[in-house]
Scaffold this motif. Sequence first.
Motif, mmCIF file in Angstrom:
data_model
loop_
_atom_site.group_PDB
_atom_site.id
_atom_site.type_symbol
_atom_site.label_atom_id
_atom_site.label_comp_id
_atom_site.label_asym_id
_atom_site.label_seq_id
_atom_site.Cartn_x
_atom_site.Cartn_y
_atom_site.Cartn_z
ATOM 1 N N SER A 151 36.203 2.379 43.720
ATOM 2 C CA SER A 151 34.979 2.893 43.109
ATOM 3 C C SER A 151 34.326 1.853 42.211
ATOM 4 O O SER A 151 34.997 0.992 41.647
ATOM 5 C CB SER A 151 35.260 4.166 42.292
ATOM 6 O OG SER A 151 36.054 3.867 41.161
ATOM 7 N N VAL A 152 33.007 1.937 42.151
ATOM 8 C CA VAL A 152 32.195 1.190 41.188
ATOM 9 C C VAL A 152 31.241 2.219 40.618
ATOM 10 O O VAL A 152 30.449 2.807 41.341
ATOM 11 C CB VAL A 152 31.398 0.036 41.831
ATOM 12 C CG1 VAL A 152 30.515 -0.637 40.794
ATOM 13 C CG2 VAL A 152 32.316 -0.974 42.483
ATOM 14 N N GLU A 153 31.337 2.451 39.327
ATOM 15 C CA GLU A 153 30.507 3.453 38.680
ATOM 16 C C GLU A 153 29.679 2.786 37.588
ATOM 17 O O GLU A 153 30.211 2.088 36.734
ATOM 18 C CB GLU A 153 31.411 4.529 38.057
ATOM 19 C CG GLU A 153 30.681 5.561 37.261
ATOM 20 C CD GLU A 153 31.636 6.467 36.487
ATOM 21 O OE1 GLU A 153 31.128 7.321 35.742
ATOM 22 O OE2 GLU A 153 32.868 6.315 36.603
ATOM 23 N N GLU B 194 24.246 -1.333 31.213
ATOM 24 C CA GLU B 194 25.021 -2.555 30.978
ATOM 25 C C GLU B 194 26.486 -2.445 31.367
ATOM 26 O O GLU B 194 27.193 -3.448 31.401
ATOM 27 C CB GLU B 194 25.003 -2.945 29.484
ATOM 28 C CG GLU B 194 23.653 -3.113 28.864
ATOM 29 C CD GLU B 194 23.054 -1.779 28.415
ATOM 30 O OE1 GLU B 194 23.798 -0.838 28.074
ATOM 31 O OE2 GLU B 194 21.823 -1.677 28.427
ATOM 32 N N LEU B 195 27.006 -1.246 31.630
ATOM 33 C CA LEU B 195 28.445 -1.064 31.816
ATOM 34 C C LEU B 195 28.778 -0.495 33.194
ATOM 35 O O LEU B 195 28.205 0.499 33.621
ATOM 36 C CB LEU B 195 28.990 -0.116 30.736
ATOM 37 C CG LEU B 195 30.491 0.182 30.782
ATOM 38 C CD1 LEU B 195 31.311 -1.070 30.514
ATOM 39 C CD2 LEU B 195 30.836 1.274 29.767
ATOM 40 N N PHE B 196 29.723 -1.172 33.871
ATOM 41 C CA PHE B 196 30.262 -0.703 35.143
ATOM 42 C C PHE B 196 31.747 -0.426 34.954
ATOM 43 O O PHE B 196 32.440 -1.169 34.261
ATOM 44 C CB PHE B 196 30.143 -1.782 36.231
ATOM 45 C CG PHE B 196 28.749 -2.034 36.702
ATOM 46 C CD1 PHE B 196 28.254 -1.410 37.833
ATOM 47 C CD2 PHE B 196 27.931 -2.938 36.036
ATOM 48 C CE1 PHE B 196 26.969 -1.663 38.285
ATOM 49 C CE2 PHE B 196 26.652 -3.199 36.477
ATOM 50 C CZ PHE B 196 26.168 -2.554 37.605
ATOM 51 N N ARG B 197 32.248 0.628 35.607
ATOM 52 C CA ARG B 197 33.686 0.889 35.684
ATOM 53 C C ARG B 197 34.070 0.622 37.132
ATOM 54 O O ARG B 197 33.421 1.104 38.060
ATOM 55 C CB ARG B 197 34.015 2.333 35.336
ATOM 56 C CG ARG B 197 33.800 2.632 33.892
ATOM 57 C CD ARG B 197 35.068 3.101 33.195
ATOM 58 N NE ARG B 197 34.929 2.929 31.760
ATOM 59 C CZ ARG B 197 34.317 3.791 30.965
ATOM 60 N NH1 ARG B 197 33.820 4.898 31.450
ATOM 61 N NH2 ARG B 197 34.227 3.532 29.674
ATOM 62 N N VAL B 198 35.144 -0.146 37.320
ATOM 63 C CA VAL B 198 35.553 -0.568 38.654
ATOM 64 C C VAL B 198 37.031 -0.244 38.845
ATOM 65 O O VAL B 198 37.844 -0.461 37.942
ATOM 66 C CB VAL B 198 35.329 -2.090 38.825
ATOM 67 C CG1 VAL B 198 35.717 -2.549 40.219
ATOM 68 C CG2 VAL B 198 33.886 -2.462 38.534
ATOM 69 N N PHE C 181 43.855 -1.672 39.800
ATOM 70 C CA PHE C 181 43.264 -2.207 38.579
ATOM 71 C C PHE C 181 42.088 -1.335 38.175
ATOM 72 O O PHE C 181 41.183 -1.092 38.979
ATOM 73 C CB PHE C 181 42.779 -3.641 38.795
ATOM 74 C CG PHE C 181 43.898 -4.601 39.016
ATOM 75 C CD1 PHE C 181 44.554 -5.180 37.943
ATOM 76 C CD2 PHE C 181 44.316 -4.919 40.290
ATOM 77 C CE1 PHE C 181 45.596 -6.057 38.131
ATOM 78 C CE2 PHE C 181 45.357 -5.799 40.498
ATOM 79 C CZ PHE C 181 46.004 -6.372 39.419
ATOM 80 N N ASN C 182 42.118 -0.855 36.946
ATOM 81 C CA ASN C 182 41.012 -0.104 36.367
ATOM 82 C C ASN C 182 40.372 -1.014 35.342
ATOM 83 O O ASN C 182 41.047 -1.515 34.444
ATOM 84 C CB ASN C 182 41.528 1.159 35.669
ATOM 85 C CG ASN C 182 42.112 2.135 36.670
ATOM 86 O OD1 ASN C 182 41.397 2.710 37.459
ATOM 87 N ND2 ASN C 182 43.426 2.293 36.646
ATOM 88 N N GLY C 183 39.069 -1.248 35.491
ATOM 89 C CA GLY C 183 38.447 -2.183 34.575
ATOM 90 C C GLY C 183 37.024 -1.829 34.209
ATOM 91 O O GLY C 183 36.377 -0.990 34.839
ATOM 92 N N ASP C 184 36.576 -2.479 33.165
ATOM 93 C CA ASP C 184 35.190 -2.369 32.701
ATOM 94 C C ASP C 184 34.539 -3.731 32.809
ATOM 95 O O ASP C 184 35.171 -4.757 32.537
ATOM 96 C CB ASP C 184 35.140 -1.943 31.226
ATOM 97 C CG ASP C 184 35.540 -0.496 31.030
ATOM 98 O OD1 ASP C 184 35.508 0.271 32.005
ATOM 99 O OD2 ASP C 184 35.880 -0.140 29.889
#
Length: 191
Positions: free
Chosen positions: A35-37, A42-46, A59-62
């Motif tokens: 997922s890419v949210e 300015e902020l994506f959660r991947v 991997f959960n990242g910002d």
Amino acid sequence: MQITGSQSIAAPRHQVWAALNDPAILKGCLPGCESVERVSPELFRVVVVSAIGPLRAKFNGDLRLTQAQPPESCVMVFEGQGGAVGFGKGQATVELLDVGSATELRYSAQAQVGGKLAQIGSRLIDSVARKMSDDFFEAFRKLVVPTPSPSITAEADTATPASAKRSSGVPVWVYAAAAVTAVVLGGVLLR
């Protein structure tokens, strides 16, 4: 670690910028991406699942875009956690330049990894990251610069002298830079 490089994309800069900021395009191009949210402008959660040798992790990242000057440049600050496998964090500067009718994407990233990732051999990590980046840009080009239909290509081939044709092979890219958003997070976490 320091990573730098460039990538040529046969599309106008505004189109490349828009595609690099489209969560659906990024998700469709990044291998292992679940997922890419877009949480805010300015902020994506991947979320990326990947295997490096014996290690497999989610991997959960910002990824936060800062100093954005659309459609020219931005700085991305990223951080991702892979549980017991480790973490990655860093910053990447991305610049898009007009080069004729194409766009040159230049990047420079600094990143650090920790945990088991830091203990794996760099050659193995480099090879996985390079493959991931190559796959990303091959898919990205197909979405951003669709291939002309065979009838259009045949007409163009007869109208263009062989000496004027250029190869559009996929250059080797940089292990990271989220094409920038997701690749920086996915590739650098694996580096």
